[in-house]
Design a protein around this motif. Structure first.
Motif, PDB file in Angstrom:
ATOM      1  N   UNK A 123       0.991  -1.132  -0.004  1.00  0.00           N
ATOM      2  CA  UNK A 123      -0.066   0.210  -0.084  1.00  0.00           C
ATOM      3  C   UNK A 123       0.852   1.339   0.085  1.00  0.00           C
ATOM      4  N   UNK A 124       1.863   1.223   0.966  1.00  0.00           N
ATOM      5  CA  UNK A 124       2.721   2.339   0.760  1.00  0.00           C
ATOM      6  C   UNK A 124       3.875   2.299   0.010  1.00  0.00           C
ATOM      7  N   UNK A 125       4.618   0.897  -0.099  1.00  0.00           N
ATOM      8  CA  UNK A 125       5.784   0.738  -0.863  1.00  0.00           C
ATOM      9  C   UNK A 125       5.596   0.429  -2.347  1.00  0.00           C
ATOM     10  N   UNK A 126       4.402  -0.006  -2.698  1.00  0.00           N
ATOM     11  CA  UNK A 126       4.229  -0.153  -4.144  1.00  0.00           C
ATOM     12  C   UNK A 126       4.522  -1.735  -4.128  1.00  0.00           C
ATOM     13  N   UNK A 127       4.667  -2.185  -5.603  1.00  0.00           N
ATOM     14  CA  UNK A 127       4.717  -3.606  -5.593  1.00  0.00           C
ATOM     15  C   UNK A 127       6.096  -4.234  -5.801  1.00  0.00           C
ATOM     16  N   UNK A 128       6.769  -3.993  -4.703  1.00  0.00           N
ATOM     17  CA  UNK A 128       8.180  -4.221  -4.431  1.00  0.00           C
ATOM     18  C   UNK A 128       8.497  -5.765  -4.910  1.00  0.00           C
ATOM     19  N   UNK A 129       7.696  -6.644  -4.466  1.00  0.00           N
ATOM     20  CA  UNK A 129       7.668  -7.906  -4.581  1.00  0.00           C
ATOM     21  C   UNK A 129       7.626  -8.419  -5.875  1.00  0.00           C
ATOM     22  N   UNK A 133      14.759  -6.117 -10.266  1.00  0.00           N
ATOM     23  CA  UNK A 133      15.887  -4.991 -10.176  1.00  0.00           C
ATOM     24  C   UNK A 133      15.577  -4.758  -8.647  1.00  0.00           C
ATOM     25  N   UNK A 134      16.916  -4.291  -8.162  1.00  0.00           N
ATOM     26  CA  UNK A 134      16.652  -3.558  -6.674  1.00  0.00           C
ATOM     27  C   UNK A 134      15.982  -2.117  -6.638  1.00  0.00           C
ATOM     28  N   UNK A 135      15.450  -1.751  -5.882  1.00  0.00           N
ATOM     29  CA  UNK A 135      14.949  -0.639  -5.776  1.00  0.00           C
ATOM     30  C   UNK A 135      16.009   0.735  -5.659  1.00  0.00           C
ATOM     31  N   UNK A 136      15.740   1.474  -6.645  1.00  0.00           N
ATOM     32  CA  UNK A 136      16.826   2.513  -6.803  1.00  0.00           C
ATOM     33  C   UNK A 136      15.986   3.808  -6.533  1.00  0.00           C
ATOM     34  N   UNK A 137      14.570   3.840  -6.309  1.00  0.00           N
ATOM     35  CA  UNK A 137      13.859   4.892  -5.992  1.00  0.00           C
ATOM     36  C   UNK A 137      12.588   4.345  -5.322  1.00  0.00           C
ATOM     37  N   UNK A 138      11.691   5.253  -4.434  1.00  0.00           N
ATOM     38  CA  UNK A 138      10.905   4.667  -4.114  1.00  0.00           C
ATOM     39  C   UNK A 138       9.583   4.578  -5.403  1.00  0.00           C
ATOM     40  N   UNK A 139       8.808   3.319  -5.257  1.00  0.00           N
ATOM     41  CA  UNK A 139       7.982   3.377  -6.053  1.00  0.00           C
ATOM     42  C   UNK A 139       6.537   4.258  -6.162  1.00  0.00           C
ATOM     43  N   UNK A 140       6.308   4.670  -4.860  1.00  0.00           N
ATOM     44  CA  UNK A 140       5.487   5.545  -4.715  1.00  0.00           C
ATOM     45  C   UNK A 140       5.929   6.825  -4.038  1.00  0.00           C
ATOM     46  N   UNK A 141       5.320   7.993  -4.372  1.00  0.00           N
ATOM     47  CA  UNK A 141       5.761   9.044  -3.644  1.00  0.00           C
ATOM     48  C   UNK A 141       5.174   8.980  -2.009  1.00  0.00           C
ATOM     49  N   UNK A 142       5.807   9.212  -1.075  1.00  0.00           N
ATOM     50  CA  UNK A 142       5.223   9.287   0.329  1.00  0.00           C
ATOM     51  C   UNK A 142       4.926  10.601   0.729  1.00  0.00           C
ATOM     52  N   UNK A 143       3.864  11.029   0.538  1.00  0.00           N
ATOM     53  CA  UNK A 143       3.525  12.443   0.937  1.00  0.00           C
ATOM     54  C   UNK A 143       2.362  12.662   1.957  1.00  0.00           C
ATOM     55  N   UNK A 144       2.326  13.911   2.577  1.00  0.00           N
ATOM     56  CA  UNK A 144       1.321  14.075   3.496  1.00  0.00           C
ATOM     57  C   UNK A 144      -0.136  13.741   3.002  1.00  0.00           C
ATOM     58  N   UNK A 145      -0.163  14.362   1.598  1.00  0.00           N
ATOM     59  CA  UNK A 145      -1.624  13.901   1.084  1.00  0.00           C
ATOM     60  C   UNK A 145      -1.918  12.719   0.857  1.00  0.00           C
ATOM     61  N   UNK A 146      -0.818  11.672   0.714  1.00  0.00           N
ATOM     62  CA  UNK A 146      -1.245  10.228   0.438  1.00  0.00           C
ATOM     63  C   UNK A 146      -1.535   9.745   1.887  1.00  0.00           C
ATOM     64  N   UNK A 147      -0.745  10.362   2.806  1.00  0.00           N
ATOM     65  CA  UNK A 147      -1.133   9.797   4.382  1.00  0.00           C
ATOM     66  C   UNK A 147      -2.580  10.319   4.637  1.00  0.00           C
ATOM     67  N   UNK A 148      -2.878  11.387   4.302  1.00  0.00           N
ATOM     68  CA  UNK A 148      -4.020  11.928   4.999  1.00  0.00           C
ATOM     69  C   UNK A 148      -5.084  11.304   4.277  1.00  0.00           C
ATOM     70  N   UNK A 149      -5.130  10.992   2.784  1.00  0.00           N
ATOM     71  CA  UNK A 149      -6.336  10.197   2.079  1.00  0.00           C
ATOM     72  C   UNK A 149      -6.382   9.002   2.751  1.00  0.00           C
ATOM     73  N   UNK A 150      -5.462   8.270   2.964  1.00  0.00           N
ATOM     74  CA  UNK A 150      -5.301   7.054   3.594  1.00  0.00           C
ATOM     75  C   UNK A 150      -6.252   7.006   4.902  1.00  0.00           C
ATOM     76  N   UNK A 151      -5.726   7.857   5.804  1.00  0.00           N
ATOM     77  CA  UNK A 151      -6.376   8.145   7.204  1.00  0.00           C
ATOM     78  C   UNK A 151      -7.920   8.190   7.025  1.00  0.00           C
TER      79      UNK A 151
END
Length: 165
Positions: A123-129, A133-151
């Motif tokens: 949900x927060x990290x994206x489809x890492x599994x 390839x190794x993660x070289x950047x986040x797959x999803x931006x973690x932002x206050x807007x995304x946190x608030x939306x989820x809450x």
């Protein structure tokens, strides 16, 4: 009709560029780690390698001791695994580059989100599994807007003090 198609393609390009601009710059990882092999092929859970993801405030980035549980000797002959075995044999620290961050003033507990709220890591990290390839950047931006939306979706506290010091 042709104008609409061209405009749609241009909007898609601009939209993708705007989305990518929200993501942090890519980092170099020391080993070409394949999450898909571990998660999808071997059935590993995120918490098998990222300790405390379900019990602690912070999840760990696997250290060489964690990798050595399964890789005291190479199980295959991929270059990445041979490199990992070299780290394990030398007892050398693997300098994984962290790709997910929350600001220092944010109190984020993995345990509250994964164990109490039963939110999947993806949900927060994206489809890492699913990544070869190794993660070289986040797959999803973690932002206050995304946190608030989820809450808001889960109807849990959205007060400033619930997440900020």
């Amino acid at each position: 009709m042709r104008f609409v198609t061209v405009a749609g393609v241009l909007l898609a390009i601009v939209g993708t560029g705007a989305w990518l601009s929200l993501l942090p710059a890519p980092v170099d990882q020391p080993i070409a780690f394949n999450h898909r092999v571990h998660v999808e092929d071997l059935g590993a859970d995120c918490t098998d390698c990222h300790l405390y993801a379900s019990t602690g405030i912070r999840a760990t980035i696997p250290n060489v001791e964690t990798c050595a549980v399964c890789h005291s000797e190479p199980l295959g002959d991929s270059p990445a695994e041979l490199e990992l075995a070299r780290y394990v044999e030398a007892g050398q620290t693997i300098s994984w580059a962290k790709v997910y961050w929350v600001p220092q003033d944010v109190l984020f507990s993995h345990r509250l989100h994964t164990s109490v709220a039963e939110i999947e890591c993806e949900t927060c990290h994206g489809a890492v599994g699913k990544r070869d390839e190794p993660l070289v950047r986040s797959l999803r931006p973690l932002s206050m807007d995304s946190c608030i939306e989820c809450h808001q979706e889960r109807e849990v506290p959205n007060d400033c003090i619930a997440c900020h010091r």
